[in-house]
Scaffold this active site. Structure first.
Site, short mmCIF file in Angstrom:
data_model
loop_
_atom_site.label_atom_id
_atom_site.label_comp_id
_atom_site.label_asym_id
_atom_site.label_seq_id
_atom_site.Cartn_x
_atom_site.Cartn_y
_atom_site.Cartn_z
N ARG A 605 0.83 -1.20 0.00
CA ARG A 605 0.00 0.00 0.00
C ARG A 605 0.87 1.25 0.00
O ARG A 605 1.82 1.36 0.78
CB ARG A 605 -0.89 -0.01 1.24
CG ARG A 605 -2.00 1.02 1.26
CD ARG A 605 -2.76 0.91 2.57
NE ARG A 605 -4.00 1.68 2.57
CZ ARG A 605 -4.77 1.84 3.64
NH1 ARG A 605 -4.42 1.27 4.80
NH2 ARG A 605 -5.88 2.54 3.57
N ASN A 608 1.30 7.73 0.42
CA ASN A 608 1.32 9.02 -0.25
C ASN A 608 2.08 8.88 -1.56
O ASN A 608 3.32 8.83 -1.56
CB ASN A 608 1.98 10.08 0.63
CG ASN A 608 1.90 11.48 0.05
OD1 ASN A 608 2.01 11.68 -1.16
ND2 ASN A 608 1.71 12.46 0.91
N LYS A 610 2.80 10.93 -3.82
CA LYS A 610 3.67 12.07 -4.13
C LYS A 610 5.02 11.93 -3.45
O LYS A 610 6.08 12.06 -4.09
CB LYS A 610 2.99 13.37 -3.72
CG LYS A 610 3.69 14.63 -4.21
CD LYS A 610 2.83 15.86 -3.91
CE LYS A 610 3.41 17.11 -4.55
NZ LYS A 610 2.54 18.29 -4.32
N GLN A 615 10.72 9.77 -3.20
CA GLN A 615 11.71 8.83 -2.70
C GLN A 615 12.27 7.98 -3.83
O GLN A 615 13.47 7.69 -3.89
CB GLN A 615 11.08 7.91 -1.65
CG GLN A 615 10.88 8.54 -0.30
CD GLN A 615 10.97 7.51 0.80
OE1 GLN A 615 12.02 6.95 1.05
NE2 GLN A 615 9.86 7.25 1.45
N GLY A 679 7.26 -0.28 2.14
CA GLY A 679 8.37 0.67 2.13
C GLY A 679 8.96 0.82 0.74
O GLY A 679 9.03 -0.14 -0.02
N VAL A 680 9.40 2.03 0.42
CA VAL A 680 9.92 2.29 -0.93
C VAL A 680 11.32 2.91 -0.92
O VAL A 680 11.93 3.02 -1.99
CB VAL A 680 8.97 3.21 -1.73
CG1 VAL A 680 7.63 2.56 -1.90
CG2 VAL A 680 8.83 4.58 -1.07
N GLU A 682 14.39 1.96 0.10
CA GLU A 682 15.56 1.16 -0.26
C GLU A 682 15.44 0.54 -1.65
O GLU A 682 16.37 0.57 -2.45
CB GLU A 682 15.79 0.04 0.78
CG GLU A 682 15.53 0.41 2.22
CD GLU A 682 16.53 1.41 2.77
OE1 GLU A 682 17.68 1.44 2.31
OE2 GLU A 682 16.14 2.19 3.67
#
Length: 715
Positions: A605, A608, A610, A615, A679-680, A682
């Site tokens: 999921r 955000n 944006k 990132q 998480g995005v 790494e």
């Protein structure tokens, strides 16, 4: 009526105005009072030996100098045992100014404290040190021959020296097609915009630190251990971080020096490391040499995989990272062997750098997969999809979700992979320059740690949510505000999220893509409990929370500690992605440009889109630097970093960055954590350097196996 959903919306940063107006305070910008002193570190000029003499007389009499601390007059500190998850399991951290021993070039050997920074800088230049120099190991080629397996392993499995599944040697010998290659990644240096800085102030037995850190709780615990004081006597404040990427996961010696000096001179002391000093004291991505052997059937199915890696570490700590972890699970293969070694050297200890281990390990594996595709005369995307794994064959667990195939499908379509002519040197642009297309797989594990959050619902219909988390730039303030607002059922503008203070509920390290999964889950749980409590007190089962709060004549105050469940025991949890890169190469000059990168990611999921996209493109820019520019040059005679500034150590600038696109495929994962996030931060770096290197081979026919890919290696 509840406000519309804000999770999943591209909300602009709630802290954006404070940053662009200068209202946001970073570590060096706090003002503890008019008596603030300034400390400047004096560092060693040798890589190994002992201090013979240290002359501080001229410095001590210089204008404005308050004190000069060396191993001769510095207080002897307890340095009680303390190891956080970010610390090497084996070895002991540097005990600063506690003896005359020098372990590496750039080690602090003195600290000058003065009334102004300029006076302290001048005083530091007057300190004279001589040494009894001893033989030091500063050349990786020599250290590699003495590499050893990692020592102690953590309870979670750590980074094993060797793993085996099946018989890779026999399968490789019998394979129809084989690829054997060596890949080298030089040391890469951390260069966040914000320099590392600490302000320390004592009030009786209580220490306050304003520090650049990714983990305020760990700085508190470490300083309590170093000075032998209760943790409740230490407060650490760090509301903003100007980039860190792993460099601020653990407290480096300057933090101890600031606290030591502040107590010694009985006034607050500020230390701001110079850019040059950061190259010798705050860690880096270690130099690695990797050897990969792949064996496959003519159909492209992998039958054997052997991956060996050797990485540098210091002589006093054994730093290890997940260099080979992804190799064991990324592709389906019945016979896999990995072998990990570390080479102790007279250097300061390496530290995690965005996607530590995976970024390096998958550079080697994904370049080898590209070489295998060439040997098989097979499309590189087809080869990867053909070897997609249905389950984690290393852990023998099902994946909680795995979108690698979908990432390749979506990414290839958006990139225009079908236009690729597979023949090297066959594609050119309108100017006649060589054009190449390359791809790579990406993966990064999903981790969830225990975290706490506090929610205060106020009678004016607003909420204050807090946790001792960090925000070094990815948008923690914003994404946590979104989770809190959605869970509480309040408009976004009625929620304030606070972080970065050890007086707040505990939070885990801000690294490894775990913040939203861990702290976000705690925020969600605390907001759920607070909302229920408010309605229960008002005896109204359903209503507008703002109206309910206004009817109450007291606030609701809830703190929740959230522990991860046991899903990790039953599922292998990872984010996956596919990276596509286009390069343009001037054959005469050897210059490489990257006009396009497309990354498609299955990251659960997206809270955000944006900030997640921000990132992602940041990770891609770091990948461009890794592939084409970044290289720490060490003089083997002294261990000195030769290019320890942004003139000599090259990082990508705006002129190097063109069209970067990140796509997040739809992925619902009910197992990873209550929010369903992976998480995005790494994963968006992983695979970028390999995709660029593979594109360079496609453009030029030259296979560069040692980063960075410079003109000298192509002409």
């Amino acid at each position: 009526m509840s406000p519309p959903s804000v999770i999943g919306q591209p909300i602009s940063r709630v802290d954006g105005r404070s940053k662009v107006t200068g209202a946001a305070k970073y570590a060096a910008e706090f003002d503890p009072g008019p008596r603030l002193g300034h400390g400047v570190v004096v560092t060693s000029t040798i890589a190994g030996g002992v201090i013979a003499t240290i002359d501080t007389a001229a410095a001590e009499t210089a204008a404005g100098v308050v004190a000069v601390l060396t191993h001769r007059n510095a207080p002897k500190l307890p340095y009680r045992e303390h190891k956080a998850d970010v610390d090497p399991e084996d070895g002991e951290r540097l005990h600063v100014l506690q003896d005359d021993r020098v372990h590496h070039h750039g080690q602090p050997v003195a600290l000058v404290v003065a009334n102004t920074f300029e006076q302290a800088t001048h005083g530091a230049s007057l300190v004279r040190v001589t040494y009894h120099e001893e033989p030091a190991l500063t050349d990786f080629g020599q250290a590699e021959t003495r590499a050893v397996p990692p020592g102690a392993r953590r309870e979670d499995g750590g980074h094993p020296g060797e793993t085996r599944r099946g018989n890779a040697d026999a399968a490789l010998a019998a394979a129809a097609v084989r690829v054997v290659a060596e890949y080298v990644i030089p040391r890469e240096q951390h260069n966040p915009i914000e320099l590392h800085a600490t302000i320390a102030a004592w009030e009786d037995v209580t220490l306050t630190l304003w520090d650049k850190t990714q983990w305020v709780d760990n700085v508190r615990d470490e300083m309590a251990a170093v000075f032998g004081i209760p943790i409740e006597n230490v407060r650490v404040v760090s509301p903003f971080g100007g980039g860190a990427f792993g460099s601020a996961l653990r407290p480096w010696p300057h933090v101890t020096l600031a606290a030591m000096a502040a107590r010694h001179v009985d006034r607050p002391v500020k230390i701001v490391l110079t850019r040059r000093q950061m190259y010798g004291s705050t860690g880096y991505r270690p130099h690695t040499v990797q050897r990969v052997a792949l064996g496959a059937e003519r159909t492209g199915r992998l039958v054997a995989l052997h991956h060996e890696g050797i990485a540098e570490t210091s002589t006093y700590e054994q730093y290890t990272e997940s260099l080979l972890d992804a190799t064991r699970l990324l592709y389906s293969c019945p016979n896999v062997t990995t072998r990990y070694r570390v080479a102790p050297m007279n250097v300061n200890t390496p530290t995690p750098m965005r996607a530590p281990g995976e970024a390096s390990g998958l550079f080697a594996l994904e370049c080898a997969m590209d070489e295998l595709a060439v040997a098989l005369d097979m499309d590189p995307v087809q080869l990867r999809v053909r070897n997609d794994a249905e389950r984690d064959e290393d852990a023998d667990l099902p994946f909680s979700s795995r979108a690698l195939r979908e990432c390749f499908r979506v990414g290839a379509e958006r990139f225009g992979w079908e236009r690729r002519d597979p023949r090297p040197t066959s594609m050119r642009d309108t100017s006649g320059r060589l054009v190449g297309y390359g791809c790579a797989s990406a993966t990064y594990p999903v981790s969830v740690e225990a975290a706490s959050a506090r929610v205060q619902l106020l009678v004016d219909g607003s909420a204050i949510v807090s946790s001792a988390a960090s925000d070094m730039g990815p948008g923690t303030y914003t994404s946590m505000t979104q989770v809190a607002a959605e869970t509480l059922g309040l408009p976004l503008h009625r929620v304030t999220f606070e972080l970065g203070d050890t007086r707040m509920p505990t939070a885990p390290v801000h690294g490894g893509s775990i913040t939203m999964a861990s702290v976000g889950s705690a925020v969600q749980a605390a907001c759920t409990k607070a909302r229920r409590q408010a309605f229960a007190r008002a005896k109204r089962p359903s209503a507008d929370l703002v109206e309910v709060l206004r009817q109450l004549d007291y606030s609701v105050d809830v703190t929740v500690h959230n522990e991860p469940d046991d899903a990790a025991d039953h599922y292998s949890m990872h984010a996956f992605g596919a990276v596509f890169a286009e390069v343009v190469v001037d054959a005469a000059l050897g210059t490489v440009r990257v006009p396009r990168i497309v990354g498609a990611y299955g990251a659960g999921r997206i809270i955000n889109p944006k900030t997640a996209h921000s990132q992602a493109i940041g990770g891609m820019v770091m990948g461009i630097g890794m592939a084409l520019l970044e290289h720490t040059v060490v003089d083997a005679r002294s261990g000195r970093v030769v290019n320890s500034d942004l003139a000599g150590y090259l990082v990508p600038v705006n002129a190097d960055v063109r069209d970067l696109e990140a796509i997040f495929v739809d992925e619902h994962d009910p197992h990873v954590n209550p929010l369903g996030v992976k998480g995005v931060a790494e994963i968006t770096l992983v695979g970028v350097a390999a995709a660029i290197a593979n594109a360079v081979h496609h453009a030029t026919g030259r296979r560069v196996r040692e980063l960075p890919i410079t003109a000298e290696k192509l002409v």
